[in-house]
Scaffold this active site. Structure first.
Site, PDB file in Angstrom:
ATOM      1  CG  HIS A 223     124.283 -35.965 -21.343  1.00 29.97           C
ATOM      2  ND1 HIS A 223     123.294 -36.837 -20.934  1.00 29.97           N
ATOM      3  CD2 HIS A 223     123.704 -35.127 -22.238  1.00 29.97           C
ATOM      4  CE1 HIS A 223     122.169 -36.537 -21.567  1.00 29.97           C
ATOM      5  NE2 HIS A 223     122.378 -35.489 -22.346  1.00 29.97           N
TER       6      HIS A 223
ATOM      7  CG  ASN B 113     118.522 -34.702 -29.892  1.00 33.59           C
ATOM      8  OD1 ASN B 113     119.495 -34.725 -30.636  1.00 33.59           O
ATOM      9  ND2 ASN B 113     118.102 -35.763 -29.229  1.00 33.59           N
TER      10      ASN B 113
ATOM     11  CG  HIS C  81     114.784 -27.216 -27.945  1.00 29.81           C
ATOM     12  ND1 HIS C  81     113.905 -27.864 -28.776  1.00 29.81           N
ATOM     13  CD2 HIS C  81     114.944 -28.014 -26.880  1.00 29.81           C
ATOM     14  CE1 HIS C  81     113.547 -29.012 -28.223  1.00 29.81           C
ATOM     15  NE2 HIS C  81     114.172 -29.121 -27.061  1.00 29.81           N
TER      16      HIS C  81
ATOM     17  CG  HIS D  36     112.060 -32.228 -28.169  1.00 27.80           C
ATOM     18  ND1 HIS D  36     113.241 -32.231 -27.451  1.00 27.80           N
ATOM     19  CD2 HIS D  36     112.383 -32.638 -29.412  1.00 27.80           C
ATOM     20  CE1 HIS D  36     114.233 -32.623 -28.235  1.00 27.80           C
ATOM     21  NE2 HIS D  36     113.739 -32.890 -29.428  1.00 27.80           N
TER      22      HIS D  36
ATOM     23  CG  ASP E 159     117.638 -28.296 -23.979  1.00 29.12           C
ATOM     24  OD1 ASP E 159     117.384 -29.023 -22.987  1.00 29.12           O
ATOM     25  OD2 ASP E 159     117.685 -28.737 -25.135  1.00 29.12           O
TER      26      ASP E 159
HETATM   27 ZN   LIG Z   1     114.066 -30.759 -25.871  1.00 31.07          ZN
END
Ligand SMILES: [Zn+2]
Length: 434
Positions: free
Chosen positions: A318, A287, A232, A179, A314
């Site tokens: 939430h 993110n 990502h 990441h 990804d």
């Molecule tokens: Zn990530």
């Protein structure tokens, strides 16, 4: 025995794209060709005329929040969301509570995964507590079943630590997924530092917070001979650097050492820009953030030319209360499994950026290759992991099977609907309307 009859059968790995029948038995594909339904004892015949038959989709980047955060998602609900989206293989990230940085938690995840109707894999953490300081026992975690390693959710700040981790991964012949966002360069994460953040009076996450880490990590991977997967990717500059690093990985010392660079993009980064934050608020907080239209176009071009190898969701659930917090305090991420294929068809195939077989390849053969999974292809003798879709059907995103509903795509009308998901020869999902 099951017969899937008369569909357009696409297998990107072999280049197959033809109207054919498939016979399934004992969890495998026993025949692909023109099959007389009267010639075998088929308990079930699925009429796939007018539909498209593809390998079960593979997602190398999901967060099932299990253990510890199961009010957001758990392995069972995550797998249910996956089958609705046509996925038969998924790879969980390690940032659970506690993280998958020890043998006990890994065993717990794998025991739950074994009960799922699809193939649920996990990576383990690179560092203990995802703190970026002390390596996990990578050899043991690999032996116990971790597919690879990632501290996803948090970047690895210390270059020396990363070098140590990549050397260990190289020796174990596993890949490390990264990441890429340097927190030192970020104000509020999840929003691009640009016109929308300026209008909202927020200091966001500039493109350089990603690209600076991409270049550092690619260079360390090349010097180490490691297999690194860039997660990502979100900005144009990163793509130029990945292009360069991929070329360098095929030359000289890096090639001799066995370095390999791969990259993924999410459906949301291909679909949306920073403007989505204005309309969707925290639902568009992720993110790395959604960036400019120029970045989005660069991602599309990179997916077309192979700089980006694959699409990964990804999937990051939430709950509503968390996403209702003020922008700076709300968690980042959105759910993606149930909309990924339709977003791909709507945003990549319909405008002519990718053909349907190309899109399917980015969601099957390419992600399967990252971990050498026996998945993502259709062949006689291969696993009966199959998705049947209608690539012309339009539908409106309305409610989710996931425990969470944090998606900016709710209410959107998309093209491409999953009709059947079959894993190991078993029907694990069937659309209400067929
Ligand atoms: Zn990530």
């Amino acid at each position: 025995m099951t017969l899937i009859a008369g569909g357009r059968v696409i297998d990107p790995k072999s280049g197959m794209d033809d109207f054919l029948d498939l016979a399934l038995e004992g969890g495998r594909i026993t025949r692909i060709g023109e099959i007389d339904p009267g010639a075998g004892r088929y308990e079930r015949v699925i009429d796939a005329r007018g539909k498209t038959v593809v390998p079960g989709l593979v997602d190398v980047h999901v967060h099932f929040r299990d253990p510890g955060l199961i009010y957001k998602e758990d392995i069972a609900s995550g797998a249910a969301a996956a089958v609705h989206g046509g996925f038969t293989s998924v790879v969980c990230m390690a940032n659970t509570k506690p993280p998958v940085d020890n043998a006990e938690t890994l065993a717990e995840v794998l025991a739950k995964a074994a009960k799922a109707p699809i193939r649920v894999y996990t990576v383990a953490a690179v560092s203990k507590g995802l703190a970026g300081k002390e390596l996990t026992d990578m050899a043991e975690l690999k032996k116990l079943g971790a597919l690879g390693f990632s501290d996803d959710g948090v970047p690895i700040r210390d270059a020396v630590f990363l070098q140590k981790a990549l050397a260990a991964a190289r020796d174990l012949d596993v890949s490390v997924s990264l990441h890429e966002e340097d927190p030192a360069l970020i104000g509020v994460p999840g929003i691009h530092e640009g016109k929308v953040s300026a209008a909202l009076g927020i200091t966001g996450a500039p493109a350089v917070s990603e690209s600076a880490m991409v270049v550092r990590d690619c260079m360390i991977a090349l010097a180490t001979g490691a297999r690194v997967h860039i997660q990502h990717v979100s900005c144009a500059e990163s793509l130029e650097l990945i292009r360069l690093a991929k070329r360098l990985a095929t030359e000289g010392q890096a090639a001799r050492l066995g370095a390999r660079i791969t990259a993924e993009v999410t459906p949301q980064h291909l679909a949306l820009t920073e403007d989505a934050v204005r309309t969707h608020g925290t639902l568009a907080k992720l993110n790395p953030p959604l960036r400019t239209e120029g970045d989005r176009q660069a991602l599309i071009a990179a997916l077309k030319d192979g700089t980006i190898d694959m699409i990964a969701t990804d999937h990051a659930p939430h709950n509503i209360e968390e996403k209702a917090r003020p922008f700076a305090e709300a968690p980042s991420g959105l759910i993606g499994l149930e909309t990924a294929l339709a977003l791909g068809i709507t945003n990549m195939v319909l405008p002519g950026h990718l053909t349907l077989p190309e899109l399917i390849g980015k969601m099957t053969a390419a992600p399967a290759a990252l971990y050498g999974l026996d998945a993502g292809y259709l062949a006689e003798g291969g696993p009966a992991d199959i998705t049947i879709l209608d690539d012309r059907e339009t539908w409106t995103v309305d409610g989710f099977v996931s425990k969470s509903a944090n998606s900016p795509f709710a209410g959107r009308t998309l093209t491409g609907k999953v009709k059947y998901t079959i894993c190991g020869g078993k029907i694990v999902y069937q659309d209400a309307v067929y």
